[in-house]
Design a protein around this motif. Structure first.
Motif, mmCIF file in Angstrom:
data_model
loop_
_atom_site.group_PDB
_atom_site.id
_atom_site.type_symbol
_atom_site.label_atom_id
_atom_site.label_comp_id
_atom_site.label_asym_id
_atom_site.label_seq_id
_atom_site.Cartn_x
_atom_site.Cartn_y
_atom_site.Cartn_z
ATOM 1 N N GLU A 25 0.852 -1.216 0.000
ATOM 2 C CA GLU A 25 0.000 0.000 0.000
ATOM 3 C C GLU A 25 0.882 1.258 0.000
ATOM 4 O OE1 GLU A 25 -3.585 -0.779 1.370
ATOM 5 O OE2 GLU A 25 -4.114 1.001 0.206
ATOM 6 N N ARG A 26 1.871 1.259 0.879
ATOM 7 C CA ARG A 26 2.771 2.432 0.948
ATOM 8 C C ARG A 26 3.570 2.564 -0.346
ATOM 9 N NH1 ARG A 26 2.846 1.197 6.681
ATOM 10 N NH2 ARG A 26 4.380 -0.455 6.446
ATOM 11 N N GLY A 27 4.016 1.410 -0.874
ATOM 12 C CA GLY A 27 4.780 1.416 -2.121
ATOM 13 C C GLY A 27 3.952 1.944 -3.283
ATOM 14 N N LEU A 28 2.680 1.563 -3.316
ATOM 15 C CA LEU A 28 1.808 2.031 -4.396
ATOM 16 C C LEU A 28 1.614 3.545 -4.322
ATOM 17 C CD1 LEU A 28 -0.870 -0.828 -4.499
ATOM 18 C CD2 LEU A 28 0.845 -0.327 -6.241
ATOM 19 N N LYS A 29 1.526 4.054 -3.110
ATOM 20 C CA LYS A 29 1.376 5.515 -2.960
ATOM 21 C C LYS A 29 2.595 6.236 -3.532
ATOM 22 C CE LYS A 29 -1.857 5.712 0.838
ATOM 23 N NZ LYS A 29 -1.936 5.415 2.257
ATOM 24 N N ARG A 30 3.785 5.625 -3.367
ATOM 25 C CA ARG A 30 5.009 6.240 -3.882
ATOM 26 C C ARG A 30 5.109 6.108 -5.399
ATOM 27 N NH1 ARG A 30 7.508 2.591 -0.297
ATOM 28 N NH2 ARG A 30 7.252 3.476 1.766
ATOM 29 N N HIS A 31 4.847 4.922 -5.910
ATOM 30 C CA HIS A 31 5.164 4.635 -7.314
ATOM 31 C C HIS A 31 3.966 4.673 -8.249
ATOM 32 C CE1 HIS A 31 9.163 3.442 -6.031
ATOM 33 N NE2 HIS A 31 8.622 2.677 -5.104
ATOM 34 N N LEU A 32 2.796 4.403 -7.717
ATOM 35 C CA LEU A 32 1.626 4.274 -8.598
ATOM 36 C C LEU A 32 0.387 4.817 -7.876
ATOM 37 C CD1 LEU A 32 1.232 2.907 -11.414
ATOM 38 C CD2 LEU A 32 0.621 0.821 -10.222
ATOM 39 N N PRO A 33 0.411 6.112 -7.583
ATOM 40 C CA PRO A 33 -0.662 6.663 -6.737
ATOM 41 C C PRO A 33 -2.056 6.595 -7.367
ATOM 42 C CG PRO A 33 0.786 8.402 -7.591
ATOM 43 C CD PRO A 33 1.428 7.124 -7.938
ATOM 44 N N ASP A 34 -2.112 6.456 -8.688
ATOM 45 C CA ASP A 34 -3.436 6.426 -9.331
ATOM 46 C C ASP A 34 -4.057 5.029 -9.359
ATOM 47 O OD1 ASP A 34 -3.248 9.110 -9.764
ATOM 48 O OD2 ASP A 34 -2.330 8.888 -11.751
ATOM 49 N N ALA A 35 -3.263 4.031 -9.008
ATOM 50 C CA ALA A 35 -3.802 2.657 -9.030
ATOM 51 C C ALA A 35 -4.861 2.518 -7.942
ATOM 52 C CB ALA A 35 -2.685 1.659 -8.815
ATOM 53 N N LYS A 36 -5.842 1.658 -8.232
ATOM 54 C CA LYS A 36 -6.937 1.484 -7.263
ATOM 55 C C LYS A 36 -6.917 0.042 -6.749
ATOM 56 C CE LYS A 36 -11.930 1.866 -6.995
ATOM 57 N NZ LYS A 36 -13.118 1.588 -7.767
ATOM 58 N N LYS A 37 -6.912 -0.077 -5.433
ATOM 59 C CA LYS A 37 -6.992 -1.434 -4.890
ATOM 60 C C LYS A 37 -8.466 -1.803 -4.775
ATOM 61 C CE LYS A 37 -4.177 -3.155 -1.580
ATOM 62 N NZ LYS A 37 -3.758 -3.503 -0.207
ATOM 63 N N VAL A 38 -8.859 -2.868 -5.476
ATOM 64 C CA VAL A 38 -10.289 -3.192 -5.509
ATOM 65 C C VAL A 38 -10.660 -4.357 -4.591
ATOM 66 C CG1 VAL A 38 -10.708 -2.234 -7.804
ATOM 67 C CG2 VAL A 38 -9.968 -4.608 -7.594
ATOM 68 N N LEU A 39 -9.662 -5.087 -4.129
ATOM 69 C CA LEU A 39 -10.003 -6.255 -3.292
ATOM 70 C C LEU A 39 -8.856 -6.609 -2.351
ATOM 71 C CD1 LEU A 39 -12.320 -8.355 -3.044
ATOM 72 C CD2 LEU A 39 -11.102 -9.768 -4.688
ATOM 73 N N ASP A 40 -9.198 -6.871 -1.098
ATOM 74 C CA ASP A 40 -8.227 -7.333 -0.100
ATOM 75 C C ASP A 40 -8.694 -8.689 0.412
ATOM 76 O OD1 ASP A 40 -6.032 -5.700 0.649
ATOM 77 O OD2 ASP A 40 -7.447 -4.163 1.290
ATOM 78 N N LEU A 41 -7.884 -9.711 0.245
ATOM 79 C CA LEU A 41 -8.298 -11.037 0.728
ATOM 80 C C LEU A 41 -7.245 -11.585 1.676
ATOM 81 C CD1 LEU A 41 -9.616 -12.553 -2.624
ATOM 82 C CD2 LEU A 41 -10.997 -11.767 -0.692
ATOM 83 N N ARG A 42 -7.688 -12.312 2.701
ATOM 84 C CA ARG A 42 -6.774 -12.823 3.717
ATOM 85 C C ARG A 42 -7.052 -14.288 4.046
ATOM 86 N NH1 ARG A 42 -4.908 -8.854 2.428
ATOM 87 N NH2 ARG A 42 -4.563 -6.889 3.531
ATOM 88 N N PRO A 43 -6.680 -15.206 3.173
ATOM 89 C CA PRO A 43 -6.822 -16.614 3.573
ATOM 90 C C PRO A 43 -5.939 -16.917 4.777
ATOM 91 C CG PRO A 43 -5.589 -16.412 1.517
ATOM 92 C CD PRO A 43 -6.101 -15.061 1.843
ATOM 93 N N LYS A 44 -6.366 -17.879 5.565
ATOM 94 C CA LYS A 44 -5.614 -18.171 6.794
ATOM 95 C C LYS A 44 -4.302 -18.893 6.462
ATOM 96 C CE LYS A 44 -8.081 -22.465 7.513
ATOM 97 N NZ LYS A 44 -8.998 -23.269 8.274
ATOM 98 N N LEU A 45 -3.371 -18.764 7.378
ATOM 99 C CA LEU A 45 -2.096 -19.477 7.236
ATOM 100 C C LEU A 45 -2.397 -20.969 7.160
ATOM 101 C CD1 LEU A 45 1.048 -19.068 7.369
ATOM 102 C CD2 LEU A 45 0.865 -19.459 9.810
ATOM 103 N N ARG A 46 -1.793 -21.662 6.232
ATOM 104 C CA ARG A 46 -1.972 -23.091 5.995
ATOM 105 C C ARG A 46 -3.353 -23.426 5.426
ATOM 106 N NH1 ARG A 46 0.758 -26.299 10.918
ATOM 107 N NH2 ARG A 46 1.544 -27.658 9.327
#
Lengths: 314, 391
Positions: free
Chosen positions: B183-204
């Motif tokens: 997220e921080r990297g995108l703000k620096r390098h690609l601020p116009d990109a849009k994050k449309v989905l955040d997924l968090r499958p569990k470990l294992r």
């Protein structure tokens, strides 16, 4: 393959309950995801439930049998170069041989012992089999390829869906039906059923109960092996894969009722549905719904949806 | 009295000899998972660790003392790792703890090191917390971290012209921190990109279909991820029949470019994957790498060597150099010595930042492509993205 994406892409942004309700295509895919996941688990958990139903042993090593099934499938297909079909057969045969040795040399001595002793034995087996797998296959992860004819997706009209997962949707009910017919419609099935009720009476009638026990243990273990082989194209054989599956199997058989074939089938479907639909509704709380159901079942009906309460004398 | 002296004399002599013998060795407490799911990485890491110990001993040890490795299995479990670390410090009297695999395990070991005032060198855990809000005097890291990795992912996303991004990360410290780093990297390098989905499958996690279909429905053109090891293998194997990799570019941390993954997946490795690795056996960026790789290949009796040994090796080397510089095994002195410490490694020089205790460990990045006559994917072209964040 381009058309596959067009079929699935529905430009919905972040999904959720509203998307499930408003988008039948998306809901249909989640339905297939639920059934294929449930059937994958059913094939494995059916063996665990069968063994408990007859032998009254809670077999923690069942996950290790599943892991061996996956590893054997890898060896047969990737190392020996045979087809995936032979990988599944090889896993079943391998688990038959392994489980005969384990049942005859270890399990038969604990049938009349208290549950704690049985649990300790099966837990020891988990550790031993884990190390044996490490000695044979090392600690690397492996990849088993899908059978060539099932590596793509099938057009179901509403949506495309991976062909291999569709096979699981079919195989699960077929195995369920075969087991049900065996238990309900054959003499040996009825004898097996009787063994779950009263093993002493069965022995008094001249039935060779130890053979029944060995047969049930071997059949249950072979199911774990077949489950492992069938899962291996999408669950890479790795050390520790047994520890993950055994938890999911226990959730399923406890919801459905330990020892009940119907219970395991329905429990597996419930698990598949609540995991997949729950993950869409609460994306980062995948396990919440399954464990909530488990909790409710344990509180209201501790013997499971299709199980029977243990009565004295049993 | 004479009898007392006669009786106790030899005992005192033996105890004194034992004490000298004990003092004449440096004990390195080693923590990697060598059973269960983590053994995939822990076992090769242990090989690199032992190579480094042999290397030190062949050069006269540390401060003239032989180096011994006290090894424990973390089982990839933070509680097990913390208990083992505590035991190694209090019972075995180790001088340092080196290793750890998984961010949760690394943080657990770090807490013990802080309490016991013993140096801990994290060779694999990447969570940024270890060298920011949970940094202390005794923790140092030779691995990369989630902000470097996230920034590199954002740089590649920019190169690929990403506009809509789906992010999928494992639901634990590493996954969450990498998501923040991206997220921080995108703000620096690609601020116009849009994050449309955040997924968090569990470990294992074992079944990813529900996440795959959500990604495919979300309309993203790039997926960013840190699913590592078997998580990636399973995800890729399940996503391929859906055609995910045909249409969506996949940029991933978690060392998916390493030989361990590429070799294991062979023909099953999907298209359109941009991945990273600390080391690539076929990429001799230095002469020392060539020598190291050949020695490792000989030790393992294979041509294609794994990536994890080099990480463990660097941790041991860093400690050895710091102890020599400090001229003692005192943890506080070594902590001072480690700040700003520079060493040569098979993958180039490494320097520890005196403020953050973080080594300047960059990684190799690139697309994983098919090469004629090679049965697995290789990274080509290979770009070294240094550990540098320019705001």
């Amino acid at each position: 393959m381009e058309s596959l994406l067009e079929f699935i892409r529905i430009d919905m942004g972040s999904p959720g309950l509203a998307t499930l309700v408003s988008n039948p295509k998306f809901a249909f895919i989640q339905l297939l995801n639920s059934v294929s996941m449930g059937m994958n688990f059913f094939i494995i958990a059916a063996g665990l439930s069968l063994i408990f139903g007859v032998l009254k042993v809670i077999n923690f090593a069942h996950g290790a049998f599943y892991m061996f099934g996956a590893y054997i499938a890898y060896s047969v297909t990737e190392t020996m170069g045979l087809s995936f079909f032979w990988g599944v057969i090889g896993s079943a045969v391998g688990l038959v041989l392994l489980s005969v040795v384990i049942e005859r040399s270890l399990f038969r001595f604990v049938y009349d012992k208290e549950h704690l002793m049985q649990l300790l034995l099966t837990f020891a087996l988990v550790l031993i089999l884990g190390d044996v797998a490490k000695i044979i296959w090392g600690t690397d992860q492996y990849s088993v390829s899908y059978p060539a004819s099932l590596s793509g997706a099938t057009n179901l009209g509403i949506a495309y869906y991976p062909s291999y997962r569709l096979l699981l949707c079919i195989l699960g009910p077929v195995i369920f039906l075969a087991l049900w017919l065996f238990i309900e419609r054959t003499r040996w099935g009825r004898i097996t059923k009787a063994a779950t009720q009263n093993r002493e009476m069965l022995a008094a009638l001249g039935i060779n109960v130890p053979i029944i026990y060995t047969g049930v243990f071997v059949a249950g273990s072979a199911l774990a092996g077949i489950g492992g082989a069938l899962a291996s194209p999408f669950n890479s054989p790795t050390p520790g894969m047994d520890a993950i599956i055994i938890v999911e199997c226990f959730v399923i058989v406890i919801i459905g009722g330990l020892g009940s074939l119907w219970g395991t089938f329905v429990g597996a479907l419930i698990y598949g549905f609540v995991f997949n639909f729950g993950s869409v509704i609460v994306p980062n709380g995948q396990d919440i719904f399954a464990f909530l159901i488990l909790l409710v079942v344990l509180l209201i009906r501790p013997w499971g949806l299709f199980g029977r309460p243990e009565t004295e004398g049993q | 009295m004479l009898r007392l002296i006669r009786t106790t004399g030899p005992i005192v002599t033996i105890l004194a000899a034992l004490s000298i013998a004990q003092a004449a060795e440096v004990k390195i407490g080693t923590l990697y998972p060598i059973t269960g799911g983590g053994a995939i990485y822990g076992s090769p890491a242990m090989i690199g660790h032992r190579m480094a110990i042999d290397e030190l001993n062949s050069q006269g040890g540390i401060l003239g003392m032989q180096v011994v490795s006290v090894e424990r299995d973390t089982k990839l479990n933070p509680a097990t790792a913390a208990a083992a670390a505590k035991e190694m410090i209090t019972k075995d009297g180790v001088n340092v703890i080196i290793g750890g695999l998984s961010s949760a395990v690394g943080l657990a070991i770090s807490e013990v090191a802080k309490q016991e005032k013993v140096i801990y060198i994290a060779t694999i855990p990447k969570t940024i917390q270890m060298t920011t809000n949970r940094r202390h005097d005794y923790v140092f890291r030779t691995a990369s971290h989630t902000d470097f990795e996230g920034d590199a992912i954002a740089q590649i996303a920019k190169q690929l012209g990403a506009q809509k991004i789906c992010d999928i990360q494992l639901d634990y410290a590493y996954g969450h921190d990498l998501a923040d780093g991206i997220e921080r990297g995108l703000k620096r390098h690609l601020p116009d990109a849009k994050k449309v989905l955040d997924l968090r499958p569990k470990l294992r996690a074992t079944d990813y279909n529900v996440f795959i279909t959500q990604i495919m429905g979300a309309g993203c053109d790039v997926v960013t991820s840190g699913l590592w090891g078997p998580h990636f293998v399973d995800f890729a194997k399940q996503a391929s029949p859906f055609g995910l990799f045909q249409q969506i570019k996949y940029i991933t941390g978690g060392e998916i470019g390493s030989q361990e993954i590429a070799g294991a997946m062979g023909e099953d490795y999907p298209d359109n994957v941009w991945a990273n690795s600390y080391e690539l056996w076929y990429h001799h960026s230095t002469q020392e790498h060539k020598n190291f790789q050949e020695a490792l290949a000989k030790r393992l009796d294979t041509i294609e060597t794994p990536m994890w040994p080099v990480l463990a090796l660097i941790g041991v080397r860093m400690y050895g150099a710091a102890a020599e510089k400090a001229g003692s095994l005192d943890a506080a002195s070594i902590s001072d010595a480690l700040k700003g410490m520079s060493i040569d490694t098979p993958v180039g020089p490494r320097t520890i930042d005196p403020e953050t205790h973080q080594a300047d460990t960059g990684q190799f990045w690139g697309p994983m492509v098919k090469k004629e006559g090679v049965p697995y994917r290789v990274m080509d072209p290979i770009t070294y993205i240094p550990a540098k964040i320019i705001e």
